[in-house]
Design an enzyme around this catalytic site. Structure first.
Site, mmCIF file in Angstrom:
data_model
loop_
_atom_site.group_PDB
_atom_site.id
_atom_site.type_symbol
_atom_site.label_atom_id
_atom_site.label_comp_id
_atom_site.label_asym_id
_atom_site.label_seq_id
_atom_site.Cartn_x
_atom_site.Cartn_y
_atom_site.Cartn_z
ATOM 1 N N SER A 67 0.823 -1.217 0.000
ATOM 2 C CA SER A 67 0.000 0.000 0.000
ATOM 3 C C SER A 67 0.857 1.266 0.000
ATOM 4 O O SER A 67 2.011 1.256 0.418
ATOM 5 C CB SER A 67 -0.911 0.015 1.224
ATOM 6 O OG SER A 67 -1.762 -1.104 1.227
HETATM 7 N N1 SAH Z 1 -0.767 -4.795 3.921
HETATM 8 C C1 SAH Z 1 -0.172 -5.241 2.692
HETATM 9 C C2 SAH Z 1 -1.073 -4.899 1.536
HETATM 10 C C3 SAH Z 1 -1.164 -6.021 0.592
HETATM 11 S S1 SAH Z 1 -2.393 -5.887 -0.682
HETATM 12 C C4 SAH Z 1 1.207 -4.640 2.539
HETATM 13 O O1 SAH Z 1 1.563 -3.742 3.313
HETATM 14 O O2 SAH Z 1 1.970 -5.079 1.691
HETATM 15 C C5 SAH Z 1 -3.717 -6.857 -0.018
HETATM 16 C C6 SAH Z 1 -3.387 -8.292 0.347
HETATM 17 O O3 SAH Z 1 -4.601 -8.904 0.779
HETATM 18 C C7 SAH Z 1 -2.884 -9.150 -0.818
HETATM 19 O O4 SAH Z 1 -1.678 -9.757 -0.452
HETATM 20 C C8 SAH Z 1 -3.996 -10.172 -1.020
HETATM 21 O O5 SAH Z 1 -3.537 -11.431 -1.457
HETATM 22 C C9 SAH Z 1 -4.582 -10.248 0.374
HETATM 23 N N2 SAH Z 1 -5.939 -10.787 0.415
HETATM 24 C C10 SAH Z 1 -6.967 -10.576 -0.434
HETATM 25 N N3 SAH Z 1 -8.057 -11.260 -0.047
HETATM 26 C C11 SAH Z 1 -7.722 -11.928 1.098
HETATM 27 C C12 SAH Z 1 -8.417 -12.809 1.978
HETATM 28 N N4 SAH Z 1 -9.686 -13.187 1.766
HETATM 29 N N5 SAH Z 1 -7.750 -13.291 3.041
HETATM 30 C C13 SAH Z 1 -6.458 -12.950 3.287
HETATM 31 N N6 SAH Z 1 -5.747 -12.133 2.492
HETATM 32 C C14 SAH Z 1 -6.370 -11.622 1.400
#
Ligand code: SAH
Length: 216
Positions: A67
């Site tokens: 993010s």
């Molecule tokens: N907080 C992270 C943001 C990653 S983007 C960072 O700082 O890098 C969002 C993430 O949510 C992705 O890795 C995606 O695979 C995950 N995601 C999406 N749906 C999900 C679910 N149902 N359960 C767990 N993770 C999920």
């Protein structure tokens, strides 16, 4: 983490990023301090190093992104976190947000649905000396009932609706920050009072990758 030239080179851009976040309205010093300490360049492909301290999201593989720093700071500020609190994070991704929570003294449980990201991030956090209570490969829609309730819950992917399991797993007096909606999302803060009543506050608009159902 052992400091090396590569890390030292990033001190100044990191401080500048913190000043930028401050100018954009982030006031929580504990959030700003965490961001000032964390080597964001270690959470992305080394080729993207030059962009690590720009205020923008970056790709982390599997069509996911780390993010934007402002988004991380904004959500963490809304979370109103105190040291020692038990936090559930949905969407581990690169582990950057996890590191912010850990720097602030939280006990972190984090769930990721993409196996390769889960595995890479587990190694990365260990290498950097960050120790969450649990990293779990699983479906965040279900939360993580085994360790509930949580003082705080943070969801870092766009939810079409607030997963009921997450509301259930929020402790009385707890807060959850979650972007809700398709396309662009409103940032919601859900507050559960001591008698279990739930109240929703709505904040600014953001654009997240979607919260997808089930494990990948
Ligand atoms: N907080 C992270 C943001 C990653 S983007 C960072 O700082 O890098 C969002 C993430 O949510 C992705 O890795 C995606 O695979 C995950 N995601 C999406 N749906 C999900 C679910 N149902 N359960 C767990 N993770 C999920």
């Amino acid at each position: 983490m052992t400091p090396n030239d590569n890390d030292l080179k990033y001190f100044r851009p990191r401080r500048e990023l913190v000043e930028l976040l401050r100018s954009k309205g982030i006031r929580d010093e504990s959030v700003l301090q965490a961001i000032e300490r964390i080597p964001r360049h270690r959470f992305i492909d080394p080729a993207l190093g030059p962009y690590a301290y720009e205020d923008r999201p970056l790709p982390i593989g599997s069509e996911q992104t780390i993010s934007q720093p402002f988004t991380v700071a904004y959500m963490t500020q809304l979370l109103d976190l105190k040291p020692g609190m038990k936090v559930l994070e949905i969407g581990t991704g690169s582990g950057y947000q996890t590191a912010v929570l850990l720097e602030m003294g939280a006990r972190v449980y984090s769930v990721e649905r993409i196996k390769s990201l889960y595995e890479e991030t587990k190694e990365r956090l260990e290498a950097l000396g960050y120790y969450p209570e649990r990293l779990v490969y699983g479906d965040g829609y279900k939360g993580l009932p085994a360790f509930a309730p949580y003082d705080r819950i943070i969801v870092t992917a766009a939810a079409p609706y607030v997963p009921p399991a997450l509301v259930e797993q929020l402790a009385p007096g707890g807060k959850m920050v979650i972007p809700v909606g398709k396309g662009t999302q409103d940032m919601w803060r859900i507050i559960k009072d001591e008698s279990g009543n739930v109240m929703t506050e709505k904040y600014e608009k953001f654009a997240f990758v979607p919260l997808k159902p089930g494990k990948a």
